[in-house]
Design a protein around this motif. Structure first.
Motif, PDB file in Angstrom:
ATOM      1  N   GLN A  39       0.836  -1.201   0.000  1.00  0.00           N
ATOM      2  CA  GLN A  39       0.000   0.000   0.000  1.00  0.00           C
ATOM      3  C   GLN A  39       0.876   1.258   0.000  1.00  0.00           C
ATOM      4  O   GLN A  39       0.626   2.207  -0.733  1.00  0.00           O
ATOM      5  N   GLU A  40       1.923   1.225   0.833  1.00  0.00           N
ATOM      6  CA  GLU A  40       2.834   2.363   0.860  1.00  0.00           C
ATOM      7  C   GLU A  40       3.510   2.570  -0.478  1.00  0.00           C
ATOM      8  O   GLU A  40       3.672   3.692  -0.956  1.00  0.00           O
ATOM      9  N   LEU A  41       3.901   1.439  -1.059  1.00  0.00           N
ATOM     10  CA  LEU A  41       4.553   1.503  -2.362  1.00  0.00           C
ATOM     11  C   LEU A  41       3.597   2.093  -3.392  1.00  0.00           C
ATOM     12  O   LEU A  41       3.962   2.985  -4.175  1.00  0.00           O
ATOM     13  N   ALA A  42       2.363   1.620  -3.356  1.00  0.00           N
ATOM     14  CA  ALA A  42       1.360   2.112  -4.300  1.00  0.00           C
ATOM     15  C   ALA A  42       1.100   3.597  -4.099  1.00  0.00           C
ATOM     16  O   ALA A  42       0.991   4.356  -5.067  1.00  0.00           O
ATOM     17  N   ASP A  43       1.028   4.023  -2.831  1.00  0.00           N
ATOM     18  CA  ASP A  43       0.787   5.434  -2.541  1.00  0.00           C
ATOM     19  C   ASP A  43       1.910   6.300  -3.085  1.00  0.00           C
ATOM     20  O   ASP A  43       1.673   7.348  -3.688  1.00  0.00           O
ATOM     21  N   LEU A  44       3.108   5.828  -2.838  1.00  0.00           N
ATOM     22  CA  LEU A  44       4.266   6.581  -3.286  1.00  0.00           C
ATOM     23  C   LEU A  44       4.288   6.705  -4.805  1.00  0.00           C
ATOM     24  O   LEU A  44       4.550   7.772  -5.364  1.00  0.00           O
ATOM     25  N   LEU A  45       3.997   5.609  -5.467  1.00  0.00           N
ATOM     26  CA  LEU A  45       4.002   5.626  -6.930  1.00  0.00           C
ATOM     27  C   LEU A  45       2.856   6.482  -7.474  1.00  0.00           C
ATOM     28  O   LEU A  45       2.999   7.161  -8.495  1.00  0.00           O
ATOM     29  N   THR A  46       1.735   6.455  -6.771  1.00  0.00           N
ATOM     30  CA  THR A  46       0.591   7.255  -7.213  1.00  0.00           C
ATOM     31  C   THR A  46       0.903   8.746  -7.134  1.00  0.00           C
ATOM     32  O   THR A  46       0.463   9.538  -7.965  1.00  0.00           O
ATOM     33  N   ALA A  47       1.678   9.094  -6.124  1.00  0.00           N
ATOM     34  CA  ALA A  47       2.032  10.500  -5.935  1.00  0.00           C
ATOM     35  C   ALA A  47       2.867  11.014  -7.106  1.00  0.00           C
ATOM     36  O   ALA A  47       2.937  12.210  -7.355  1.00  0.00           O
ATOM     37  N   ASN A  48       3.500  10.100  -7.798  1.00  0.00           N
ATOM     38  CA  ASN A  48       4.355  10.503  -8.920  1.00  0.00           C
ATOM     39  C   ASN A  48       4.234   9.457 -10.022  1.00  0.00           C
ATOM     40  O   ASN A  48       5.117   8.637 -10.212  1.00  0.00           O
ATOM     41  N   LEU A  49       3.107   9.497 -10.713  1.00  0.00           N
ATOM     42  CA  LEU A  49       2.787   8.450 -11.680  1.00  0.00           C
ATOM     43  C   LEU A  49       3.822   8.354 -12.809  1.00  0.00           C
ATOM     44  O   LEU A  49       4.154   9.360 -13.425  1.00  0.00           O
ATOM     45  N   PRO A  50       4.330   7.149 -13.067  1.00  0.00           N
ATOM     46  CA  PRO A  50       5.214   6.968 -14.215  1.00  0.00           C
ATOM     47  C   PRO A  50       4.462   7.270 -15.514  1.00  0.00           C
ATOM     48  O   PRO A  50       3.225   7.203 -15.550  1.00  0.00           O
ATOM     49  N   GLU A  51       5.199   7.539 -16.542  1.00  0.00           N
ATOM     50  CA  GLU A  51       4.601   7.878 -17.823  1.00  0.00           C
ATOM     51  C   GLU A  51       3.693   6.758 -18.321  1.00  0.00           C
ATOM     52  O   GLU A  51       3.978   5.581 -18.106  1.00  0.00           O
ATOM     53  N   HIS A  52       2.614   7.151 -18.979  1.00  0.00           N
ATOM     54  CA  HIS A  52       1.633   6.231 -19.565  1.00  0.00           C
ATOM     55  C   HIS A  52       0.704   5.600 -18.529  1.00  0.00           C
ATOM     56  O   HIS A  52      -0.312   5.025 -18.892  1.00  0.00           O
ATOM     57  N   VAL A  53       1.086   5.665 -17.263  1.00  0.00           N
ATOM     58  CA  VAL A  53       0.265   5.007 -16.249  1.00  0.00           C
ATOM     59  C   VAL A  53      -0.926   5.874 -15.914  1.00  0.00           C
ATOM     60  O   VAL A  53      -0.763   7.049 -15.593  1.00  0.00           O
ATOM     61  N   GLU A  54      -2.109   5.301 -16.012  1.00  0.00           N
ATOM     62  CA  GLU A  54      -3.320   6.049 -15.673  1.00  0.00           C
ATOM     63  C   GLU A  54      -3.645   5.901 -14.208  1.00  0.00           C
ATOM     64  O   GLU A  54      -4.047   6.840 -13.542  1.00  0.00           O
ATOM     65  N   SER A  55      -3.505   4.678 -13.717  1.00  0.00           N
ATOM     66  CA  SER A  55      -3.787   4.458 -12.309  1.00  0.00           C
ATOM     67  C   SER A  55      -3.072   3.210 -11.853  1.00  0.00           C
ATOM     68  O   SER A  55      -2.634   2.405 -12.673  1.00  0.00           O
ATOM     69  N   LEU A  56      -2.922   3.081 -10.563  1.00  0.00           N
ATOM     70  CA  LEU A  56      -2.369   1.841 -10.045  1.00  0.00           C
ATOM     71  C   LEU A  56      -3.022   1.526  -8.721  1.00  0.00           C
ATOM     72  O   LEU A  56      -3.581   2.392  -8.050  1.00  0.00           O
ATOM     73  N   GLU A  57      -2.969   0.251  -8.363  1.00  0.00           N
ATOM     74  CA  GLU A  57      -3.659  -0.155  -7.141  1.00  0.00           C
ATOM     75  C   GLU A  57      -2.978  -1.383  -6.570  1.00  0.00           C
ATOM     76  O   GLU A  57      -2.230  -2.079  -7.264  1.00  0.00           O
ATOM     77  N   ILE A  58      -3.252  -1.609  -5.314  1.00  0.00           N
ATOM     78  CA  ILE A  58      -2.730  -2.828  -4.695  1.00  0.00           C
ATOM     79  C   ILE A  58      -3.822  -3.879  -4.711  1.00  0.00           C
ATOM     80  O   ILE A  58      -5.008  -3.574  -4.577  1.00  0.00           O
ATOM     81  N   ALA A  59      -3.432  -5.106  -4.922  1.00  0.00           N
ATOM     82  CA  ALA A  59      -4.435  -6.161  -5.051  1.00  0.00           C
ATOM     83  C   ALA A  59      -3.871  -7.493  -4.595  1.00  0.00           C
ATOM     84  O   ALA A  59      -2.656  -7.668  -4.520  1.00  0.00           O
ATOM     85  N   GLY A  60      -4.768  -8.402  -4.304  1.00  0.00           N
ATOM     86  CA  GLY A  60      -4.360  -9.745  -3.907  1.00  0.00           C
ATOM     87  C   GLY A  60      -3.466  -9.699  -2.689  1.00  0.00           C
ATOM     88  O   GLY A  60      -3.666  -8.900  -1.781  1.00  0.00           O
ATOM     89  N   PRO A  61      -2.467 -10.538  -2.663  1.00  0.00           N
ATOM     90  CA  PRO A  61      -1.590 -10.625  -1.494  1.00  0.00           C
ATOM     91  C   PRO A  61      -0.638  -9.436  -1.357  1.00  0.00           C
ATOM     92  O   PRO A  61       0.056  -9.330  -0.366  1.00  0.00           O
ATOM     93  N   GLY A  62      -0.614  -8.567  -2.384  1.00  0.00           N
ATOM     94  CA  GLY A  62       0.289  -7.422  -2.307  1.00  0.00           C
ATOM     95  C   GLY A  62       0.872  -7.008  -3.643  1.00  0.00           C
ATOM     96  O   GLY A  62       1.855  -6.278  -3.703  1.00  0.00           O
ATOM     97  N   PHE A  63       0.262  -7.501  -4.705  1.00  0.00           N
ATOM     98  CA  PHE A  63       0.704  -7.056  -6.025  1.00  0.00           C
ATOM     99  C   PHE A  63       0.326  -5.607  -6.231  1.00  0.00           C
ATOM    100  O   PHE A  63      -0.721  -5.165  -5.769  1.00  0.00           O
TER     101      PHE A  63
END
Length: 573
Positions: free
Chosen positions: A99-123
RNA sequence: GCGCUCGUAGCUCAAUUGGAUAGAGCAUCUGAUUACGGAUCAGAAGGUUUGGGGUUCGAGUCCCUACGAGCGCGCCA
């Protein structure tokens, strides 16, 4: 180890993109970074994940962290297992850390990425804008049939691939077809991946079996029964009837058998650059010189009146006889000499063998090492045997059995494309069952036709377009963003994956990956064809153009895939 | 007996090399065409991945074991 290699590859791709020099990845070919810009998506994501992990306190990113395509579309376009792999290092619950990783990445979205989320065991799953797939189309069309999905993984390495190598004492049977199709397709795969393959087959045209074969022919010609341990097949009687007087039966028989085998292989669209004669190899002195070198190396000893090679030094479970006590060479010595010759035609030697020869591999490997060759310069691919069904029961493939099924017969029945596809559809590691009746009777629903039909349909669209005066305009002017339907995007995803599929097929010596892929691509196209009309009157011209280009890209993909399998890509069925 | 290769839907096989709810085709059942080729498409049903242990965040995949299959185990080729 694989994980580390994969990680290095990904890292170096990422590094290559920003122009950095990669250390510690010496000798690793980087075909994708150079040739497939769309693969950069993965590099971007990996680099972003890497940075984020470091920011989150991961001192050294574990090698198992990868960016991959999830199996299920609901899980986004790409995903990373970073949180799962790192959770132990940071002593955190993977889901929380993710979740922390996802939050951090969301704060600075890589190019082409529209959204990201955490799912399953931690993907962490990434969803991308469709534009990354539209770039794939540009890439496929730009590189074309010749250039797309071509890598320099092999870096010009010459590789000698020996396959079929059937004794010239009879015709090829349907079991040989597997090795013919496999070896030929493997060479095509290798060639597309930057290797320089040399297709070769070995002819055991000397020795006891040949003498027996000659004696059997002579006996049949004289109307007698074959000698003990002779060749009893019906074909011997047929061939003997054609044998002229005054010829050496063994020599004549070998030539006849070779001509017969060549014809069957030609019908399968398989050809060899070299037909290598055991007899000629022996006469050239290759066996003696190999023996001399083995002696010099101290690997040879005499016992019980025979000359032995100490193969146990290199892991064989017992030593092997090179020269029998009667002074005759065993099969091994000429074969070692022959392999030595093959090194002049390739720095990597691949033998494709049937499961019944697997016991032979350790001694050949040992002999070549004793001659000073690196263990990795010799590769034996041992495939499982073929089971043949006819009328619902198994047909034994033996030269002695009367109910043997000839390769020629099979190809005459179903054609080379059906036969090759049937042989290549599954992994060489699994026993292959070929049901002859099914191949014939289900011919209209045969997977190879499913794929070829897709190709023919594309051609048909082209023909229709021409008739209606519709022309494909330049790709730069096409509005590819109109390709946003489920079918269209799926088709692009399939096309995207070809370079990866090819790389895997090459690395694993597994052409069946291409068969699987080409069926998937055809499936995606049939779905597209059904739901996304191209030329219909109510289709807007802009959409029409985009779909025409998508159709062209698909054609290229199908043509590449079918070519790798040695199967025809017909313009009509 | 020892060794190698295997064991996944009724059948034939996949599974990104250790990833999320194991996927296709055939066969079975139900739907779709005044349409660029219906040799097509959509849906349903079908599984304790041979059994049992272990390794770890996570196993069809790796390790051990039992069972089953194929193939080897020659001074044959």
């Amino acid at each position: 180890m694989n994980g580390l290699g994969a990680f290095r590859r990904q890292l170096s791709r990422a590094a290559a993109q920003v122009g950095a020099k990669v250390c510690g990845a010496k000798g690793e070919a980087e075909p994708f970074a150079a040739r497939y810009p769309q693969a950069m998506i993965r590099n971007d994501l990996l680099a972003a994940v890497h940075d984020a992990l470091i920011e989150l306190g991961v001192a050294e990113v574990p090698s198992g962290v990868v960016i991959e395509r999830p199996a299920r579309p609901e899980h986004g376009d790409w995903s990373t297992n970073a949180a799962l792999v790192c959770s132990k290092v940071v002593g955190r619950n993977p889901r929380e850390f993710g979740q922390e990783l996802a939050d951090l990445l969301t704060a600075n979205l890589p190019e082409h990425v529209e959204s990201l989320e955490i799912a399953g065991p931690g993907f962490v799953n990434f969803r991308l804008a469709n534009s990354w797939l539209h770039d794939v189309l540009t890439e496929v069309v730009g590189q074309g049939q010749d250039g797309y999905a071509r890598s320099d993984q092999g870096a010009g390495t010459t590789v000698n691939v020996e396959f079929v190598s059937a004794n010239p004492t009879g015709p090829l049977h349907a079991g040989h077809g597997r090795w013919a199709a496999y070896g030929d397709s493997l060479c095509r795969v290798l060639a597309r991946c930057g290797y320089l393959p040399h297709a070769e087959t070995y002819v055991n045209d000397r020795g006891v079996q040949i003498q027996l074969f000659g004696a059997s022919l002579a006996a049949r010609k004289a109307g007698e029964g074959v000698p003990a341990d002779g060749y009893r097949g019906q074909y011997v009687i047929d061939w003997a009837a054609e044998m002229p007087d005054g010829v050496d039966p063994a020599e004549w028989g070998v030539q006849y058998a070779l001509a017969d085998q060549k014809a069957a292989l030609a019908a399968m669209h398989v050809s060899f650059e070299t037909w290598s004669s055991e007899k000629e190899a022996v006469e050239s002195g290759a066996s003696e010189s190999a023996l001399e070198r083995l002696k010099k190396g101290g690997h040879v000893f005499e016992a019980d009146g025979a000359v032995w090679l100490r193969t146990t030094t290199f892991g064989d479970d017992k030593d092997r006889v090179l020269i029998k006590s009667d002074g005759e060479m065993t099969y091994l010595l000429p074969d070692v000499g022959y392999h030595e010759l093959k090194y002049s035609r390739g720095s990597l030697i691949i033998d494709v063998l049937g499961a019944d020869h697997h016991g032979y591999v350790p001694r050949m490997k040992a002999a070549l090492q004793a001659l000073g060759h690196a263990p990795e310069s010799y590769e034996a691919i041992v495939g499982q045997n073929v089971r043949l069904l006819r009328d619902g029961k198994e047909v034994k493939l033996s030269k002695r059995a009367g109910d043997m099924v000839l390769l020629q017969e099979l190809v005459d029945d179903v054609g080379p494309d059906v036969a090759r596809f049937a042989y290549l559809m599954q992994s060489i590691d699994t026993p292959l069952t070929i049901d002859i009746d099914a191949l014939q009777m289900q011919s209209s629903e045969n997977p190879v036709f499913y794929v070829q039909y897709a190709h023919a349909r594309i051609h048909s669209i082209g023909k229709q377009a021409k008739e209606r005066g519709i022309q494909r305009q330049s790709l730069e002017d096409a509005n590819l963003s109109l390709l946003d339907g489920k079918r269209e995007l799926q088709l692009l995803r399939e096309l995207f994956s070809l370079p990866e599929v090819l790389e895997a097929a090459c690395r694993d010596r597994a052409p069946h990956n291409v068969s699987t892929w080409v069926r998937e691509l055809a499936g995606a196209f049939h779905g597209f064809y059904r739901d996304c009309p191209v030329l219909r009157d109510d289709v807007a011209p802009e959409v029409q153009q985009a779909r025409l280009w998508l159709t062209e890209a698909t054609r290229i993909g199908l043509a590449i895939g079918l070519d790798l399998l040695g199967v025809d890509a017909p313009e009509q069925m």
